[in-house]
Design an enzyme around this catalytic site. Structure first.
Site, PDB file in Angstrom:
ATOM      1  N   HIS A 128       1.071  -1.176   0.120  1.00  0.00           N
ATOM      2  CA  HIS A 128       0.038  -0.047  -0.071  1.00  0.00           C
ATOM      3  C   HIS A 128       0.748   1.353   0.088  1.00  0.00           C
ATOM      4  CE1 HIS A 128      -2.911   2.677   2.365  1.00  0.00           C
ATOM      5  NE2 HIS A 128      -2.876   2.854   1.063  1.00  0.00           N
ATOM      6  N   GLU A 149       2.880   0.670   3.562  1.00  0.00           N
ATOM      7  CA  GLU A 149       2.561  -0.519   4.352  1.00  0.00           C
ATOM      8  C   GLU A 149       2.439  -1.745   3.588  1.00  0.00           C
ATOM      9  OE1 GLU A 149      -1.193   1.068   7.248  1.00  0.00           O
ATOM     10  OE2 GLU A 149      -1.698   1.024   5.250  1.00  0.00           O
ATOM     11  N   ASN A 168      -5.295   3.671   7.399  1.00  0.00           N
ATOM     12  CA  ASN A 168      -6.612   3.988   7.035  1.00  0.00           C
ATOM     13  C   ASN A 168      -7.878   3.597   8.305  1.00  0.00           C
ATOM     14  OD1 ASN A 168      -5.961   5.668   4.923  1.00  0.00           O
ATOM     15  ND2 ASN A 168      -6.347   4.058   3.379  1.00  0.00           N
TER      16      ASN A 168
END
Length: 697
Positions: free
Chosen positions: A427, A439, A477
């Site tokens: 990510h 990530e 997130n």
């Protein structure tokens, strides 16, 4: 074991060679060695000058980080610097590699300085929440003048030899080995009858409006104290005799040593180095990566491709049509064009990256030879599964298959292939060639060497790589959704988005959550709300006023209107009065009476939500250690570095009081404010998040 400082004599020159590899850090043995070496040279009959240089790859690179947090031992570095300068002999430093912090302060205490062209120097102490504490703030302005000294000290940046010479920091630049160029320079000085030139004896620099400089620096650093303290230390160099200025520098230095900001910065410094080290990957070799593919050439895909190209990897970029592929090429050229303009990339290198290293295709079959594929297509599970089924068909055995998803279940994506062990999440954060965070999502069946390959790629790209487990939103997130929800609740209850944004930028965030939403695009949140609506718990409070704005086609910066209105050519927006009306209408519809929030209350609730969700993420093993969360928030979400990260901030605030606040908020909304079991456990045991970091090694 050899002495830290070797002594040698050549004619009438004494040579002090630092030999404490790998970086000649200024630990206790090195400091003692320098003091003893100068004394020995002075007692050595016939010696007229001293040359100081570093063996191996560098001059003194800075303080010894192994001594951080320990009680310092004599001789202290400021006393070493003053002892070197006080010598009646001519003292010359020959610099190569890096001379940072205390290393540069040693050089400034020498009477003359020479460096190889590749040498770099600077005073990076502000990045540790400090100022130079060994006379650097007093000597540097006497050489460079006040304004340049303030810029060097408050930025903490590294300076090349050529610029250092133009600033007056060094006297000469010469090609060659530091020992040879140093000896030649000392001989020149002796032959020309040069005298000692002590920087402390130079005239005090001309003052400026220091109060204005202090305020401007504080504003620029978004509340970080150390750069502003650097301004006050330079002021002392102008207004006080040298010895008193040194005492004032020490006072300011010690004051900063006692601050939470210093603790936050030190935590960030060590965590940044620890975050990519996973015990389970010890001895696990990554798979070789010589070529990668990126699927999707939008903003994110083009950014990932750019990052890979800059890391020296050939890239095959797959798009659905030739037109889309050409648009992707233009995005990548635009990304690299910035580096070309700034002189970071030569035209020849730019051409090689865009024309040779980058291949565009519309056929999956062209991915058959790559070692790793990163999918960066539309964030929808059905689309992702189709892509991975194709990758499963064409990619060679052992190729790593990665998804750049920011929310979706990587286990489910992996299950659409016959080789789930080869699948992981990578990510990236947009713009991917600029943002440092990566990530690395460790799915249920991800093979250890595949995880190791993700970390190897991150390192090659210069990323801060953080391992994350699978859940909706992973680490960053998932936590973002929670504290953003806390902000939305405060808006319904009476705060304005604009007050919340200001309170949080005053706290030190780069941007407030509503300005961030405008930058990311309000359509993203809108799509998420629609995606989660069917499974939403009826107790959840979800404002709907922004949906109306989205329905009218207002998505933030890209459409010119969102929470703020953006004029063409201006980056900052002004509050959108329509939003206030929509909020008031929704409050009336829900029968809510707005109340006032103080800025402190806004910060406390926002941070409590962040910490509570982060504690759940650590407790569930989505993040292995609290420091993993802290690094995600620092490098991906604009969290102020000088606060160390949300869980370091929580430790500094005190966990018992924070838990009490969460429990008091739960009396208003027990569904949202459910205390994290890990937070309750730490409070019950009298422990901190940092205790967990230490336990994890």
């Amino acid at each position: 074991m050899p002495e830290a400082i070797a002594y040698e004599r050549q004619g009438d020159i004494a040579i002090l060679k630092a030999q404490n590899p790998p970086v000649n850090a200024l630990g206790l043995d090195m400091r003692k060695g320098l003091v003893d070496g100068i004394a020995r040279a002075e007692a050595d009959d016939g010696v007229k000058a001293v040359l100081i240089y570093g063996d191996g790859r560098t001059y003194f690179a800075g303080a010894d980080i192994r001594e951080f947090g320990k009680t310092p031992q004599e001789p202290y570095l400021p006393d070493v610097c003053n002892r070197i300068e006080a010598s009646p002999l001519i003292v010359v430093s020959a610099m190569h590699g890096t001379a940072l912090g205390g290393g540069l302060e040693i050089a400034l205490s020498s009477h003359y300085r020479i460096a190889v062209p590749s040498a770099r120097m600077g005073l990076p102490e502000v990045h540790l929440g400090l100022i130079p504490g060994a006379t650097g703030t007093q000597r540097l302005p006497r050489l460079t003048g006040v304004e340049k000294a303030i810029e060097v000290i408050t930025s903490g940046r590294q300076i090349g030899a050529k610029e250092a010479q133009s600033l007056g920091i060094i006297d000469r630049v010469a090609e060659g080995e530091p020992r040879e160029i140093g000896l030649a320079y000392v001989q020149d000085l002796l032959d020309s009858g040069a005298e000692r030139r002590a920087v402390s004896e130079l005239p005090a620099p001309q003052p400026i409006d220091f109060d204005a400089a202090y305020e401007a620096t504080l504003k620029k650093s978004r509340g970080q104290l150390s750069p502003a303290y650097g301004v006050r230390a330079v002021q002392a160099a102008c207004e006080l005799p040298f010895a008193e200025g040194v005492a004032e520098e020490r006072r300011l230095f010690m004051e900063l040593m006692g601050t939470d900001q210093r603790q936050g910065m030190i935590h960030a410094f060590f965590s940044e180095r620890a975050v990519g080290k996973l015990p389970e990957l010890d001895g696990v070799d990554p798979r070789p990566i010589n070529a990668i593919a990126v699927i999707g050439g939008g903003t994110m895909g083009a950014g990932i491709a750019t990052s890979a190209l800059l890391a020296g990897l050939p890239v095959v970029l797959l798009e659905m049509t030739p037109e889309a592929a050409e648009a992707a090429r233009k995005r990548i050229e635009g990304n690299l064009g910035g580096a070309l303009k700034r002189g970071k990339l030569s035209q020849e290198k730019f051409d090689a990256l865009t024309q040779t290293a980058l291949t565009l295709t519309t056929s999956y079959d062209d991915l058959k030879d790559v070692d790793l594929v990163i999918e960066a297509v539309f964030e929808e599970m059905g689309v992702k599964k189709k892509v991975f089924a194709e990758l499963d068909r064409v990619c060679k055995p052992g190729a790593v298959l990665a998804s750049n998803t920011s929310y979706l279940d990587v286990d489910e994506i992996a299950a659409s292939t016959t080789r789930p062990g080869d699948v992981l999440g990578l990510h990236f954060f947009s713009p991917a060639h600029v943002m440092k965070l990566l990530e690395i999502v460790d799915a249920d069946k991800t093979a250890p060497e595949v995880l190791a390959t993700g970390f190897a790629l991150g390192k090659r790209m210069g990323k801060i790589s953080v391992r994350a487990g699978v859940c909706d939103g992973f680490i960053g997130n998932r936590i973002l959704k929670t504290y953003r929800t806390a902000a939305d609740h405060m808006v319904l209850d009476g705060a304005s988005p604009y007050q919340i944004d200001k309170a949080l930028t005053d706290f030190g965030f780069a941007m407030g959550p509503y300005a961030v939403a405008d930058l990311a695009g309000l359509d993203i949140g809108w799509a998420t709300r629609k995606r989660l609506a069917p499974t939403r718990d009826p107790r959840e409070r979800v404002p709907s006023y922004m949906d109306k704005l989205c329905e009218d086609g207002h998505f933030g910066q890209k459409t010119g209107k969102g929470y703020y209105i953006y004029e063409a050519g201006k980056r900052a927006g002004v509050p959108n009065p329509e939003v206030t009306k929509l909020i008031e209408a929704e409050r009336a519809e829900l029968g809510l009476s707005p109340r006032d929030f103080t800025d402190d209350e806004i910060i406390r609730r926002y941070m409590a939500a962040m910490v509570n969700e982060a504690a759940k993420v650590v407790g569930e093993g989505i993040a292995r250690r609290p420091l993993d969360v802290d690094m995600v928030k620092l490098f991906g979400y604009g969290f102020p570095r000088y606060r160390g990260g949300p869980l370091k901030w929580a430790d500094l605030q005190g966990l018992p009081a924070l838990l009490d606040d969460i429990k008091s908020y739960a009396r208003e909304d027990e569904y949202f404010w459910q205390p994290a079991p890990l937070l309750e456990q730490l409070v019950a045991e009298g422990k901190t998040f940092d205790d967990l970091n230490k336990a994890a090694g």
